[in-house]
Write a protein that holds these residues in place. Structure first.
Motif, mmCIF file in Angstrom:
data_model
loop_
_atom_site.group_PDB
_atom_site.id
_atom_site.type_symbol
_atom_site.label_atom_id
_atom_site.label_comp_id
_atom_site.label_asym_id
_atom_site.label_seq_id
_atom_site.Cartn_x
_atom_site.Cartn_y
_atom_site.Cartn_z
ATOM 1 N N ARG A 46 0.864 -1.227 0.088
ATOM 2 C CA ARG A 46 -0.029 0.013 -0.008
ATOM 3 C C ARG A 46 0.801 1.215 0.125
ATOM 4 O O ARG A 46 0.515 2.284 -0.324
ATOM 5 C CB ARG A 46 -0.877 -0.023 1.171
ATOM 6 C CG ARG A 46 -1.934 -1.317 1.265
ATOM 7 C CD ARG A 46 -3.019 -0.937 0.126
ATOM 8 N NE ARG A 46 -3.726 0.437 0.317
ATOM 9 C CZ ARG A 46 -4.907 0.350 0.781
ATOM 10 N NH1 ARG A 46 -5.595 -0.930 1.188
ATOM 11 N NH2 ARG A 46 -5.797 1.425 1.174
ATOM 12 N N ILE A 64 -0.052 5.746 4.729
ATOM 13 C CA ILE A 64 -1.282 5.097 4.074
ATOM 14 C C ILE A 64 -2.578 5.013 5.322
ATOM 15 O O ILE A 64 -2.372 5.230 6.423
ATOM 16 C CB ILE A 64 -0.888 3.648 3.984
ATOM 17 C CG1 ILE A 64 -0.622 2.837 5.425
ATOM 18 C CG2 ILE A 64 0.561 3.455 3.092
ATOM 19 C CD1 ILE A 64 -0.365 1.274 5.227
ATOM 20 N N PHE A 66 -5.186 2.515 6.146
ATOM 21 C CA PHE A 66 -5.455 1.002 6.000
ATOM 22 C C PHE A 66 -6.322 0.615 7.332
ATOM 23 O O PHE A 66 -5.556 0.489 8.359
ATOM 24 C CB PHE A 66 -4.289 0.006 5.715
ATOM 25 C CG PHE A 66 -4.578 -1.309 5.323
ATOM 26 C CD1 PHE A 66 -4.938 -1.053 4.033
ATOM 27 C CD2 PHE A 66 -4.055 -2.293 5.956
ATOM 28 C CE1 PHE A 66 -5.287 -2.531 3.498
ATOM 29 C CE2 PHE A 66 -4.552 -3.600 5.540
ATOM 30 C CZ PHE A 66 -4.882 -3.765 3.935
#
Length: 298
Positions: A46, A64, A66
């Motif tokens: 990612r 990121i 997530f």
């Protein structure tokens, strides 16, 4: 459920998560669970997407988003397990850092960089052995003409020569030169140069040029690197180059052979081709799948 066997190069058609070997070989990570190591590989995947999308904070650090729900879906685990794995990566080995945004917004996740100067295992990472497959893989030859020139270079006759290859070495001290030597050893192993030189005996000069270009780039003192007429942050380019492997180098080399466009600036052409290889190689394999399906080979 009955699955079929692999035939020919079909095993190369899949995408893979990359989990650094260091997580399995370094004593510091011995007590890290296999599930958390797998999660770290997913988070790294990612990271490359976030870097391409420009997800950076005010200090230029890539992050990121997530969520726990996404982790649960990716690993097919429960909510408690997903939270436990995040805690393990953050509190046990400091491989990630979470930053709360508040107001019901998801946390930002910073995935720690193995190659950063401040990370204590950098030198070990650069010197560690990397797994190389003993099976000889033949690069597929069904490369379409349209795909072979897919390097995001619209003008291959550009004359802007990036001078970082020559100017950045002025004033370097012994430790920095040693770091460069460590990077060169790392990429020689990552690319499996001995195998490539056997596979492409007449392309030794090009292979060595690609190796030196990658090493020079990751060791550059510049803040940005020119990629296809676009200035990319050095850390973004470096993160992409650290993931290159033998298949990417073979892919770039084979694509160069198919390219019929005049290339006057080879260094800039190679930089763009190497930088885009992880993305274009997936498109290439997808086109191969479609070709095999259309011809009844799958």
């Amino acid at each position: 459920m009955a699955f079929d066997y692999f035939y020919g190069d079909q095993a190369d058609l899949f995408s893979f998560y990359r989990i650094p070997k260091l997580l399995f070989t370094d004593p510091r990570f011995r007590n890290l669970s296999t599930e958390s190591k797998t999660l770290y590989g997913i988070l790294l995947d990612r990271m490359s997407l976030s870097a391409r999308n420009g997800w950076r904070d005010e200090d230029g650090r890539v992050y990121i988003i997530f969520t726990v729900e996404e982790i649960r879906e990716s690993l097919s685990c429960g909510n408690k397990k997903a939270i436990s794995l995040l805690d393990e990566l953050e509190n046990k080995v400091n491989l990630i850092e979470r930053k709360r945004q508040g107001l019901g917004k998801p946390n930002l996740i910073y995935v720690k960089n193995f190659c950063s100067v401040d990370f204590p295992v950098e030198r070990h990472f650069l010197k560690c052995q990397n797994d190389t497959s003993g099976n000889v893989k033949t690069t597929p030859t069904e490369v379409s003409k349209a795909h072979c020139n897919n390097t995001d270079i619209n003008d291959t006759e550009m004359i802007d020569t990036d001078s970082f290859l020559s100017s950045d070495w002025e004033g370097w001290e012994t430790d920095e030169l040693q770091d460069r030597a460590s990077y060169e050893r790392y990429f020689r192993q990552q690319f499996n140069m001995e195998f490539l030189l056997r596979q492409y005996p007449y392309e030794e000069d090009v292979l060595n040029e690609m190796l030196n270009l990658v090493v020079d780039t990751v060791c550059s003192k510049r803040k940005t690197i020119r990629i296809a007429s676009d200035d990319k942050p050095l850390e973004v380019v470096k993160s992409v180059f650290m993931k290159l492997d033998r298949e990417h180098i073979s892919f770039v080399l084979d694509s160069m052979k198919e390219n019929t466009t005049l290339v006057r600036n080879m260094k800039q052409y190679l930089l763009a081709a190497l930088y885009n290889a992880p993305m274009t190689i997936n498109s290439h394999y997808s086109s191969l799948v479609q070709h095999h399906m259309a011809t009844g080979q799958i």
